[in-house]
Design an enzyme around this catalytic site. Structure first.
Site: not given
Ligand SMILES: O=P(O)(O)OC[C@H]1O[C@](O)(CO)[C@@H](O)[C@@H]1O
Length: 534
Positions: A202, A500, A340, A254-255, A196, A371
């Site tokens: 990253e 950040k 978030e 963003g999400r 965005k 399990h």
């Protein structure tokens, strides 16, 4: 907040959920919400008609209907960033005019969707190709909302894949991009940089590494790149021309962004028509959310059940347990969506909240989790409300028996959580094995399940693009409803900033270009450890 509900909760005492079914033969239907082919069953919880009424009253008290109108009509409800929240517009390109800052946003949404469709078609039919011919592989480089949504959905819709193979690189850990690129051919790989902001360290680091890899392997460098971003100036600086940039506006968080350009890798994998079906599923859930009343509204009830378990009963986490292997990234996706959005401690007016906000969300697909961590869910000291999900039908009719086992296991778990096993039953079990005396008593105690543990089940016909769209929009609205009731802004994420900033200041120290003076003893010692071995 929640005073009456807490009183109702305290009055429950040792009431057994199972007894509620005996008292009301219609409980399963009355405590379920049906929308289209989807059923959300919350009957295996302590919620009864009185509790439901009190929960629903919260939505009126907090003005949910007005907030929903405000969101859908483009008011700037994300008021710490001064932004509208209109991801819903991405799945409603043909809706009536909708203005943000005096401009109708629908034509832009339609135009971008048409351009995505054109690009997806060109990549899929080979008319846009790499130096080695038609693209065989697509690598989506993004993180958080620019990764989790498309990665989750691309895996979920694997039966619909008929385009190039899609891969996802998110972590700045070089291991991630290394391991993805090592088996790919640079001349036939398309890189999709999804960001965005186009500043995320990253993503930009991985994008540069990918560009070097393409060039070194005889590819066309940025010529084999697409960009998905709101920052056209930055995509141009990277060398990606405007015709290969798919933009969106700051009113898409963003999400919440997989419905637009950020979903391009999904569209490349499953084709534009299946992507349209995914959008249509989301839109159908929007219409339901805006029109269904009270207890008939699925997102509202999903949210209220969540609030009941977390805010009123005090259960600190909730488990998302899809009995659907292709939803194995769903919990990670929901972690960002829910945590978030609602992991906040300041109310919209800036005051500190004096109640708990978002729960910890976690999970894995069944039956694998059974399990691993289900031991704690059944016999641990804390209660984990479980949200089961399962399809009536699989995509593998030839493996029908697998699906029957899968469904049986899902239903068995929610039944076991509710029913439990008493000490008497456990004693009988041990006696039947020939045990007696103190040893029988000791062994029996280990086999007791307290039961009465709440769970919900979302059941759907089959995981089609349309159904996936419905499910994702359902959870998006759940988060919205919870946020409104909690009085918080679900659409900002200031909590990600500090780390950040500190990472930026630490990088030169880790590299050995700056001293660690001023850092705390632990951080300085950890950097010294790394430097000594770098
Ligand atoms: O798409 P971008 O701008 O690269 O951001 C990626 C992610 O980073 C975050 O801003 C959190 O750091 C998320 O909200 C977002 O989805």
């Amino acid at each position: 907040m929640f005073k009456d509900l807490k009183t109702q909760h305290d009055a429950l005492g040792a009431r057994r959920i199972l007894d509620l079914f005996d008292a009301n033969p219609n409980r399963a239907t009355e405590c379920s919400v049906t929308f289209g082919d989807l059923v959300f069953d919350y009957s295996k919880t302590q919620i009864d008609a009185d509790i439901q009424n009190s929960l629903l009253a919260l939505t009126d008290e907090q003005g949910l209907a007005d907030y929903a109108q405000a969101m859908f009509s483009g008011q700037k409800i994300n008021d710490t960033e001064g932004r509208a929240v209109l991801h819903t517009a991405l799945r409603n390109p043909d809706g009536p005019p909708l203005e943000v800052d005096g401009e109708d946003i629908r034509p832009g949404v339609r135009n971008t969707l048409a351009r995505m469709r054109e690009m997806a078609t060109a990549v899929r039919d080979g008319s846009f190709a790499g130096t080695g011919g038609a693209f065989t592989d697509v690598v989506n480089i993004g993180i958080g909302g620019s990764d989790l949504g498309p990665a989750m959905a691309t895996l979920a819709l694997a039966p619909y894949h008929d385009g190039p193979r899609c891969h996802f690189v998110s972590n700045v850990d070089g291991a991630h991009i290394h391991d993805v690129l090592k088996d790919l051919e640079p001349k036939t790989t398309l890189i999709v940089v999804a960001s965005k902001t186009f500043t995320t360290i990253e993503t930009m680091t991985n994008a540069k590494t990918a560009r070097d890899w393409i060039v070194a392997g005889g590819g066309d460098g940025a010529g084999q790149f697409l960009a998905l971003s709101t920052a056209m100036d930055k995509t141009a600086d990277f060398g990606i021309p405007a015709e290969r940039v798919f933009g969106f506006e700051d009113w898409v968080g963003g999400r919440y962004s997989m419905w637009g350009p950020i979903g391009l890798s999904l569209m490349l994998a499953v084709g534009p028509d299946n992507f349209d079906a995914f959008l249509a599923g989301g839109k159908a859930m929007d219409d339901h959310f805006l029109s269904a009343e009270g207890a008939d509204n699925m997102p509202v009830m999903l949210a209220l059940v969540g609030l009941w378990h977390h805010q009123i009963c005090g259960h600190p986490t909730r488990a998302v347990l899809p009995y659907d292997q292709r939803l194995s990234r769903l919990a990670a996706y929901f972690q960002q969506l829910e945590m978030e959005s609602n992991g906040k401690s300041v109310a919209m007016d800036g005051s500190s909240v004096d109640y708990v906000t978002g729960p910890v969300v976690w999970g894995e697909p069944g039956t694998n989790g059974q399990h691993a961590f289900y031991q704690l869910i059944h016999q641990g000291t804390g209660v984990v409300p479980c949200e089961f999900m399962v399809a009536a039908q699989s995509h593998e009719p030839e493996l029908r028996h697998h699906h029957e086992l899968l469904v049986s296991n899902c239903l068995a778990q929610s039944e076991a959580l509710m029913r439990g096993r008493s000490l008497e039953e456990a004693r009988a079990l041990m006696a039947a094995k020939g045990m007696e005396g103190d040893e029988l008593e000791r062994q029996a105690r280990h086999r007791v399940f307290v039961g009465n543990r709440p769970s919900t089940t979302l059941i759907y016909p089959k995981l089609t693009p349309f159904v996936l769209g419905q499910i994702i929009a359902l959870y998006e609205h759940r988060v919205f409803v919870e946020g409104v009731i909690l009085g918080i802004n679900s659409y900002d994420q200031w909590g990600v900033e500090l780390g950040k900033e500190l990472a930026k200041s630490l990088e030169p120290m880790v590299r050995g270009d700056a001293v660690t003076d001023g850092k705390d003893g632990s951080t300085a010692a950890l950097i010294a450890y790394v430097r000594a071995r770098a």
